[in-house]
Design an enzyme around this catalytic site. Structure first.
Site, PDB file in Angstrom:
ATOM      1  N   ASP A  75       0.826  -1.208   0.000  1.00 26.12           N
ATOM      2  CA  ASP A  75       0.000   0.000   0.000  1.00 26.12           C
ATOM      3  C   ASP A  75       0.864   1.264   0.000  1.00 26.12           C
ATOM      4  O   ASP A  75       0.372   2.358   0.295  1.00 26.12           O
ATOM      5  CB  ASP A  75      -0.903   0.025   1.236  1.00 26.12           C
ATOM      6  N   ASP A  82      -6.036  -8.771  14.031  1.00 21.80           N
ATOM      7  CA  ASP A  82      -5.566 -10.114  14.370  1.00 21.80           C
ATOM      8  C   ASP A  82      -6.314 -10.685  15.568  1.00 21.80           C
ATOM      9  O   ASP A  82      -6.773 -11.831  15.546  1.00 21.80           O
ATOM     10  CB  ASP A  82      -4.052 -10.097  14.626  1.00 21.80           C
TER      11      ASP A  82
END
Length: 487
Positions: A90, A236
């Site tokens: 990105d 996560d």
């Protein structure tokens, strides 16, 4: 007088939270000792029967470490025809050009370069976008500051012969632990998490978490749990709880090492701490109710509560710290009987238990050597002091997480430094000084004053506590101002 009793009530409640949290830690410590004797192992399938694996490497402006990452990824000991490596980039700087040029050094490796111009969802969005194109039945994830073990896949893939296993997590180790006292103290804290907490939870089938990197997933598990979400700062932990609530089981392998870089400067440490603590609080708000409503055992629910709410301890420390000042004054004025004041020492049991967790976690890694014990004797009080010095910064993060205030995903700058190099030239370095840093400076002055007053009046009941607060806030504020202001 009513005001003093209100302050005392707040103080007692905050200390009670710390005590109860320490009891959960004590239970994890007990199971840590049992886990050490029975670390799970699994042999990989025969070479010709190995499954297809996708490695995902999420990257955003990582020009200092991306070449090291690509070199490490190219060394995986796995059939080349059954491995693809996704570079989920990105980046908005020259990192993109570095990647495209550097992967040309490995024409026989299946590097898939995936670049997004829209960072929607940040890391979670990048992982989700990569998953749509992933050919692998299993998905391993490594952040840009990691140097994966070449045998990582072979060491973990055998566990998936059990169809219930959704994820296998390895233990983080530290590439630059000896760089400075700040990196050493971070290693001190992380080792406790990866030794006592992860091992203690996994041994009794409590919820554990994928740590965002250094782990491998069954792709169908990710999809069954609802794929990656970007509504928390810890995607996560969020996916871990969703998957385990769906019945998937996780394996923790402390013997498999995944080396990574530790932030060498306070501003970078704070950005990482803010993301972890706020994200954990967001996950508590998102998942804790469901955990208690589902038919899990009481022990599992209690450990999930301690796990998801562990960062609330920073709010407790702030309350205890501030309340200790009027309580010390009230004791001086004989407004509080000495027996009651001294009776509060029972809460120190909590700090003793927490100290034991760090003691056994860190010394087990050096086989309880004399050198390790001597180092522990000065590291523990310094670590506790700095942790308390970070309490205002982290308490703000926790409060924002619990109350639903949103903030962007701020990634931690990576440095790739040798022990002799300086971090000052890093172009990703944060320069803006947050308000909490000024508050930390004020708190350092306040508690230095309290130390002087305790010595002057010869009232030593809170001297050690106030001295640790003074040291912690002083170190944190000084290191913060040094790091934020450098251009």
């Amino acid at each position: 007088m009513i005001f003093i009793y209100i302050i005392m009530g707040i103080y007692v409640l905050a200390m009670l939270f710390i005590l109860l949290y320490s009891f959960a830690q004590a239970n994890l410590l007990y199971h840590f000792f049992k886990f050490r004797k029975n670390i799970p192992k699994a042999s990989p399938p025969a070479w010709e029967k190995l499954p297809f694996v996708t490695i995902q490497l999420p990257i955003f402006n990582e020009k200092y470490v991306v070449e090291r990452l690509i070199d490490a990824a190219a060394k995986f000991n796995y059939p080349k025809d059954k491995l693809e490596i996704q570079l989920l980039d990105d980046s908005t700087d020259e990192t993109a050009d570095i990647i495209k040029s550097y992967i040309q050094n490995y024409p026989k490796i299946d590097f898939q370069y995936i670049h997004r111009t829209d960072r929607r969802g940040f890391k979670a969005g990048a992982l989700k976008a990569g998953l749509e194109q992933a050919k692998g039945e299993f998905i391993a994830v490594f952040d840009a500051d990691f140097v994966p073990d070449p045998d990582f896949i072979l060491q973990t893939i055998g566990h998936f012969s059990n169809e219930k296993i959704g994820m296998v997590q390895s233990r983080w180790t530290h590439l630059n632990e000896g760089y400075s006292i700040l990196t050493r103290l971070q290693a001190f804290a992380l080792d406790a998490h990866f030794m006592v907490e992860q091992m203690g939870r996994n041994h009794q089938q409590a919820f554990i978490n994928f740590n965002g990197t250094g782990g491998i997933w069954r792709k169908s598990c990710i999809l069954d749990a609802g794929n990656w979400h970007d509504d928390t700062l810890t995607e996560d932990l969020d996916l871990s709880y969703r998957a385990q609530q769906k019945g998937w089981e996780f394996i923790y392998r402390p013997d498999i090492k995944s080396p990574a870089e530790l932030p060498p400067v306070m501003s970078a440490i704070k950005s990482q701490q803010f993301r972890w603590t706020k994200g954990g609080a967001e996950c508590a708000a998102k998942h804790l109710k469901n955990v208690w409503l589902n038919p899990f055992g009481l022990r599992k629910k209690l450990h999930a509560s301690a796990h998801l709410l562990n960062a609330v301890i920073f709010i407790a420390v702030v309350f205890v710290s501030l309340c200790s000042i009027p309580l010390w004054w009230a004791f001086q004025q004989e407004m509080i009987p000495g027996e009651i004041f001294r009776g509060a020492a029972v809460f120190l049991v909590g700090f003793v238990i927490i100290a034991l967790v760090y003691f056994f976690a860190n010394l087990s890694l050096v086989e309880f050597s004399t050198k390790g014990i001597l180092r522990f004797l000065w590291e523990l009080p310094l670590f506790l002091s700095v942790s308390m010095g970070l309490s205002i910064h982290n308490a703000q993060a926790v409060w924002e997480g619990l109350t639903g205030k949103k903030s962007p995903f701020i990634r931690t700058p990576k440095y790739n430094l040798s022990e002799s190099e300086s971090w000052k030239k890093n172009s990703y370095h944060q320069l803006k000084v947050p308000m909490t840093t000024y508050l930390e400076g004020i708190m350092s002055v306040v508690f230095l004053f309290m130390v002087v007053m305790s010595i002057y009046f010869q009232t030593y009941e809170m001297l050690v506590f106030h001295a640790m607060l003074a040291l912690g806030f002083t170190l944190v504020s000084i290191e913060s101002f040094k790091s934020y202001r450098l251009k």
